[in-house]
Every structure is written in C-alpha cells, then in structure tokens.
Design a protein around this motif. Structure first.
Motif, PDB file in Angstrom:
ATOM      1  N   UNK A 632      -4.801  -0.107   2.800  1.00  0.00           N
ATOM      2  CA  UNK A 632      -6.327   0.312   2.884  1.00  0.00           C
ATOM      3  C   UNK A 632      -7.400   0.657   1.690  1.00  0.00           C
ATOM      4  N   UNK A 633      -6.488   0.688   0.284  1.00  0.00           N
ATOM      5  CA  UNK A 633      -6.688   1.774  -0.506  1.00  0.00           C
ATOM      6  C   UNK A 633      -8.075   0.841  -1.369  1.00  0.00           C
ATOM      7  N   UNK A 634      -8.954   1.619  -2.125  1.00  0.00           N
ATOM      8  CA  UNK A 634      -9.952   1.009  -2.599  1.00  0.00           C
ATOM      9  C   UNK A 634      -9.378   0.536  -3.959  1.00  0.00           C
ATOM     10  N   UNK A 651      -5.318  -6.859  -0.729  1.00  0.00           N
ATOM     11  CA  UNK A 651      -5.387  -8.298  -0.785  1.00  0.00           C
ATOM     12  C   UNK A 651      -5.802  -9.422  -2.419  1.00  0.00           C
ATOM     13  N   UNK A 652      -5.725  -9.101  -3.327  1.00  0.00           N
ATOM     14  CA  UNK A 652      -6.336  -9.979  -4.339  1.00  0.00           C
ATOM     15  C   UNK A 652      -4.855  -9.247  -5.351  1.00  0.00           C
ATOM     16  N   UNK A 653      -3.754  -8.322  -4.612  1.00  0.00           N
ATOM     17  CA  UNK A 653      -2.898  -8.052  -5.910  1.00  0.00           C
ATOM     18  C   UNK A 653      -1.967  -9.404  -5.193  1.00  0.00           C
ATOM     19  N   UNK A 661       2.972  -8.538  -5.622  1.00  0.00           N
ATOM     20  CA  UNK A 661       3.901  -9.209  -4.725  1.00  0.00           C
ATOM     21  C   UNK A 661       5.118  -9.474  -4.746  1.00  0.00           C
ATOM     22  N   UNK A 662       5.633  -9.331  -5.420  1.00  0.00           N
ATOM     23  CA  UNK A 662       7.086  -9.202  -6.259  1.00  0.00           C
ATOM     24  C   UNK A 662       7.668  -8.217  -4.977  1.00  0.00           C
ATOM     25  N   UNK A 663       7.201  -6.822  -5.528  1.00  0.00           N
ATOM     26  CA  UNK A 663       6.757  -5.399  -4.671  1.00  0.00           C
ATOM     27  C   UNK A 663       6.904  -6.286  -3.327  1.00  0.00           C
ATOM     28  N   UNK A 664       6.207  -6.024  -2.803  1.00  0.00           N
ATOM     29  CA  UNK A 664       5.682  -6.527  -1.795  1.00  0.00           C
ATOM     30  C   UNK A 664       6.743  -7.026  -0.763  1.00  0.00           C
ATOM     31  N   UNK A 665       7.026  -8.415  -1.324  1.00  0.00           N
ATOM     32  CA  UNK A 665       8.052  -9.389  -0.779  1.00  0.00           C
ATOM     33  C   UNK A 665       8.593  -8.329  -0.856  1.00  0.00           C
TER      34      UNK A 665
END
Length: 676
Positions: A632-634, A651-653, A661-665
């Motif tokens: 939820x960070x701005x 969302x943008x990243x 995206x790779x870290x999140x995955x």
C-alpha cells in the motif's frame, strides 16, 4: 595549532577549582612551617635549658628566679645576668663523662676534658688548664637545673600547641585537596561522557565499546588517584623538603649544600622513570582497554560462543592479552623495586655517612663549637628529609600510570565532535528530496551512487533491495549520522546541513530491526525521561500499537522493570515498545528500518492496522524485506548495489516485470513452499 601537553591539560582542569586548591596549599605551607619548628624548639631546649648549665656562673648578692644556692652562696648563669647585678666571683660548671664538676674560676667550655684525682685537666686550642674541681651530687645538680624547668615546660607547651594547630591546618589541607580532586574528576568524567555523545557515529564503528568504557572508568579513576594521592603527596613533599632545606641552611650552610646534592639525583631518577615507566604504562593501559573490549564482546556473544563450542578459542584470545598485561606489569614492578626503599635507603645511608664525616672530622675535635642541640636538630631534619623523598619515589608508579591514562582520556576529548545545537525549529511537513546523492563510508568505496527521489509530505515510501544495496545508508544520511560526499538532501526545501544534527532529528522517529531497550521500566523506555511525554501519552502510544495486550498481563503492568537490552521480553514485545517510543514523540518523519522483520504474522497485522491511523499527517519511510507489508506504499524504490534501479507503486513495479517483480515472485514462492 600548538599541541597542549598532557600536564598542561591536567593543570587546566585543576584551575577550575583553584580557589579551594590555593587555600589547601596555604594550609599545607602553614602546617609544614609549624611542624618544622620542632627541631628548633628542641635545639633551644637542649642547648639553653638542659646542657646550658655547662657555662660560667657568677656569684651574686641578691636572689631571683634564676639564682641557685651552692655552698651558702648565690650563683647565676652568665646568660641570665641583666647587667644590674653586683658580681663577686666567677665559677664554671663542666661535664666530664657522665658527671658534672664545679670549678671556682673561669674556664672555656670547649676542649677535651679529663679528671685526674681531684684535678680537672682541660685542653683547649689556646692552652691547657689544670684546676681543682668539685663533683656535683645529684641533688646539687638538680638545683642548677631547677631555674630551667619553667622554661622547659613553656617550650614543650608551645611545641604541643603548634603541633595541634599544624594538625588542624593539615586536616584542612587534606580535606580541601581531596575534595577538589574528586570535583575535578567528576567534571572530567562529565565532560568525557558529554563529548562521547557528540562524537560522530563513525567513531563508534571503528572503536570497540569496551575500549571507550575503559577510558571513562578505569583511566579516569587512575587520574583521580593522581589528584587525590599523587598530587597531594608531591605538593606536600615539595613544601616539606623546601622547609627542611631552609632550616638546614639556618643551622649550617655547608651541610645544607651537601644535602642539596639529593635534589639532582631525585630529578634524574624521575626523568628515567618517566621514560621507561611511561612506555610500560602505555602498553599496560592499552592492554586493559583491549581486555575490556574482549570481555564485553565475549559476554554479549556468550550464547554463540557456547553454541559453537568456542570457549577454548575465546580463552586463548583473552590469555594472550592477559599475558601481555602480566609481562609489562612485571617490568613496572621490577622498575619500582629499584626505587622505593632501595634507592631511598642508599641515599639515606650516604647522607648519614657524609653527616658523620662532617661532624666527626671538623666539629668534634678540641676546637669544635657544635652544640648538642645543633647536632640533634641536624639528625632530626635529616630523618625528616627522607620521608618526603620516600613518598615521592613511592608515588612514581602511580604518577606515570595517571599520566598515561590522562593522555588516553585527552586523546578521546581531542576527537573532533559534532556541533551541539538543540534550538527548537518549527515542525516540518516532511517533504524529503534526495538530489544526486553519492556517499561512501570509506573513501573510494561508494555505497550510494547518484541517488535521487522526491517524497511528498504524508506519503509512505518503501525501500527494498538485497543486502548491501544501500537501504540503511539512506536512513543514516537522512538522520545526519553521516553527510554525503556529493549531492544534497533537503526537508521542506531546507538543506539538512543548514540545521544542526540535533535539529534535523528533533522531528524524526525511528524503529530499528533490533530494538534497543534500556534498563528501567516499560514506560520509561517510551518516555525516555522526556518531560514532554507524559505517562498518559506513553500509555496511549503503547495501546495504539497493541502493546497493552501483553503489558496488562504483567505483574506491575506499565511499571514492570526491564533488564538491559530487554532480555526478559520477546523480540516482538521489544519491537512494540520501540514502535510506541517513536509514536509517543509524534514525529513528522517516521522511519521503520525493517521493523517487522522479526515479528510474527499476528503482531505484524496488528501493527499494520495501527500504522494506517498513525501515519496520517506524517511522512513514513519503510525499509522492508517482506514485500507483502509495503503493497500500500505510495512509492517503492528498488536499490541494487547503491543505485536506484526501479521506482513506482506496487502495481506499477509488478507490471514492469523487473527486479521488484522477481523479488516478489521469490517471496511468494517461498510462502507457497513453506505452506506445503
């Protein structure tokens, strides 16, 4: 700029309390002067009132307090005549061995004497006398002593009175010097501790905590001994020796000059001791600091040491330091053994040999004029002279130890500190801008390279990246623990360099991954003893982060004592207290440095709910490993080896499909794996 010597700095601290020290020194001078009158009083008592009867006695017609009855006539000693008496005849009293003899004619009182039958033979430098002499009985002898008894009592009374007055001055001197010494050390320790708090963070990175602690405690204690004992001893000994030398010069100039040879001998020895003792003490004091650092590290890491069975290796490391300390202490002991009693005894024996030679060869012959009183005074003063010399020599080890310790303390005080300015500034809105910031802890090894970002007031910004990417360095710069080598950092359009470090931090709060809990109570760890934070404000902050759930179960609730580093609390509980501490101060900028990394999921969710309310009206910066907590960070900034590689919302990243995206995955994958 000319470097000020350690001795000059010690003097400067003493001058803060110069009034009481000066009064103490004056009392010391008076005490020494009064005490050193003793041998002079004894000399007069012996020469004039005890052996003084060995003199010419004149027959007089009238009786007074100084006349003595002998063979039906009145006799008066020559030095008691006032010039008005009518003298009829003159007689002489002389001592031969242990007996006193009365001679009915005038004879000199110097020369060799002997008794042959009823004849007294006196050999003086001018001629030899042989006269009839009458031996005085004990009762007759006492009558000749009787006029001197009141004067003897009077002199003894004066001496006792002077000693009592000297004792009062000595007490005042000791009390004032020791009081001043303790006040000097109190000021020095306060200055040192205050200075430590002003040192840049980089200093503490390079210095083990144990070494700094040793300077504040062990080294200042050694300096205290300098002021309390060593300085007092040196001042006392100096004035005592000066007074004795004055007395010796008044008694006999030539013997006093002979005794002056002791001064250069002591001076040379002190210089030699300073050279070698100082060198050894530097190693000893440095080793003590290293030992403190070693012990501090071992205690803090004891659980790891025991877990990895490193007890023997740790003991070996400590033993190396302990052996070095032992070796140089032994050298100091050997050096001190050459001084103290050995040196002083040699000097004392040589001095007495010279004294005996002087009086034996020049003053005890037929032409000798030295009185018993003078002889007694010389022996007394010589004995007194070696007491301060002994005190001086015995204090040399403590002097050098204190001098080396003082050098270490002043070296720390000379470290360049930050300017302290706690003046209040208006609470800023929290608009943070980094403009092409480059920073390195060590020159040539940049950890941040050309970093630029803009965080608007009230926004939540998150920084993510692998270990060593520079996330914590950004927070260190924002807090002004360090300043960048290039680029600028502004808050509400003001460069952080325009404010003091204290002013920059005055409207910031921080929660670290490993929160620090101080000894005290739960509430005191929130208020930090700041009068601006009331008890109720602290409780509200604790309730806001949900800490009341575990606090109210404790025996003493919010007043429950906590130990050093909060070891009696869980990691999550310590984190909640640290979080409440930051919130209680109502910062304009709130920094969470991986604050939820060590907290369980339930506690994390509770904090997230509190954050939604509490971050309103303030700028929040988050360093996070768990990407799920910053969705939820701005703004989210992605760092890699000190450079900004991506920025945007969650969302943008994700849409970019880049590093974030790779870290999140990866994290999502780990969650799935752990859930299986």
């Amino acid at each position: 700029m000319k470097k000020i010597s350690t001795e000059r700095k010690l003097l400067q601290y003493a001058l803060y309390f110069k009034k009481s020290i000066l009064i103490g020194v004056i009392c010391l001078v008076l005490a020494v002067a009064l005490e050193l009158t003793g041998p002079f009083i004894a000399k007069r008592l012996i020469d004039e009132h005890i052996v003084g009867i060995e003199d010419q006695w004149y027959q007089v017609e009238t009786k007074d307090q100084y006349t003595v009855a002998y063979d039906g006539e009145w006799y008066k000693r020559v030095d008691r005549l006032d010039g008005t008496e009518n003298t009829l005849a003159v007689a002489t009293i002389l001592q031969v061995n242990r007996s006193y003899y009365f001679v009915n004619e005038e004879l000199p009182t110097t020369g060799n004497r002997e008794i042959d039958g009823g004849q007294l033979i006196l050999k003086s430098p001018e001629q030899t006398y042989q006269v009839e002499a009458k031996s005085l009985s004990l009762a007759q002898l006492f009558r000749f002593f009787q006029p001197e008894i009141p004067s003897i009592y009077w002199l003894l009374g004066i001496y006792v009175g002077l000693l009592l007055i000297a004792a009062a001055f000595q007490f005042t001197h000791t009390f004032l010097l020791q009081k001043s010494s303790n006040r000097i050390i109190r000021k020095m320790r306060n200055d040192l501790f205050t200075h430590i708090q002003r040192l840049p963070v980089q200093y503490f990175v390079n210095q083990p905590a144990g070494k700094i602690v040793a300077r504040v405690t062990n080294d200042t204690e050694a300096i205290r001994e300098l002021y309390v004992r060593v300085l007092a001893t040196f001042v006392t000994s100096f004035f005592y020796m000066a007074g004795i030398y004055v007395a010796l010069f008044l008694l006999d100039v030539r013997l006093a000059l002979m005794c002056l040879l002791l001064v250069p001998i002591i001076y040379v020895w002190m210089k030699l001791y300073k050279r070698y003792g100082g060198k050894y003490n530097k190693v000893v004091r440095s080793t003590v600091s290293d030992m403190n650092g070693n012990i501090n590290e071992a205690i803090q890491g004891m659980s790891i040491i025991q877990a990895y069975r490193q007890e023997q290796q740790t003991s070996n490391d400590f033993e190396k330091l302990n052996e070095r300390h032992f070796t140089y202490q032994r050298k100091l002991v050997r050096l001190s053994a050459l001084t103290s009693w050995n040196l002083v005894n040699v000097l004392r024996n040589i001095a007495f040999v010279g004294f005996l030679w002087y009086f034996g060869s020049q003053s005890l012959g037929a032409e000798g004029v030295v009185t018993v009183g003078v002889l007694y005074a010389f022996v007394d003063y010589l004995n007194r002279l070696f007491q301060p010399i002994t005190d001086l020599v015995n204090q040399l080890p403590q002097l050098e130890e204190a001098r080396v310790s003082a050098g270490r303390v002043f070296q720390l005080l000379d470290e360049e500190s930050e300017t302290m300015d706690t003046g209040k500034i208006k609470r800023y809105d929290g608009h943070i801008v980094f403009d092409q910031v480059t920073f390195a802890y060590d020159e040539g090894n940049d950890v941040l390279k050309d970093i630029s970002f803009d965080i608007r007031p009230g926004q939540t910004a998150a920084f993510v990246g692998h270990t060593g990417s520079g996330k914590s360095s950004i927070m260190n710069l924002l807090f002004r623990f360090y300043d960048p080598q290039r680029g600028s950092i502004t808050i509400d359009g003001h460069s952080t360099k325009d404010w003091s470090r204290q002013q920059v931090r005055s409207h910031m709060g921080i929660v670290l991954q490993d929160p620090f809990i101080f000894s005290g109570t739960i509430l005191s760890n929130v208020t930090m003893h700041d009068d601006r934070i009331s008890r109720e404000m602290a409780k509200e902050a604790l309730k806001a982060v949900g800490a009341d759930r575990f606090i109210e179960k404790l025996p003493k609730g919010y007043d429950t004592p906590v130990k050093e580093k909060g070891d009696s609390l869980s990691m999550g509980e310590r984190q909640l207290i640290s979080f409440a501490r930051a919130l209680a101060f109502d910062p304009a900028i709130l920094i969470l440095d991986e604050a939820t990394a060590n907290i369980d999921t339930e506690t994390e969710q509770m904090i997230q709910k509190a954050l939604e309310v509490l971050k309103r009206g303030r700028t929040t910066l988050v360093i996070a490993h768990r990407l799920s907590t910053i969705q939820q960070a701005d703004q989210i900034f992605v760092l890699n080896h000190g450079t900004m590689v991506e920025q945007g919302t969650h969302k943008e990243l994700i849409a970019q499909g880049g590093q974030y995206y790779q870290m999140y995955q990866m994290q999502q994958g780990s969650v799935k794996v752990s859930a299986m």
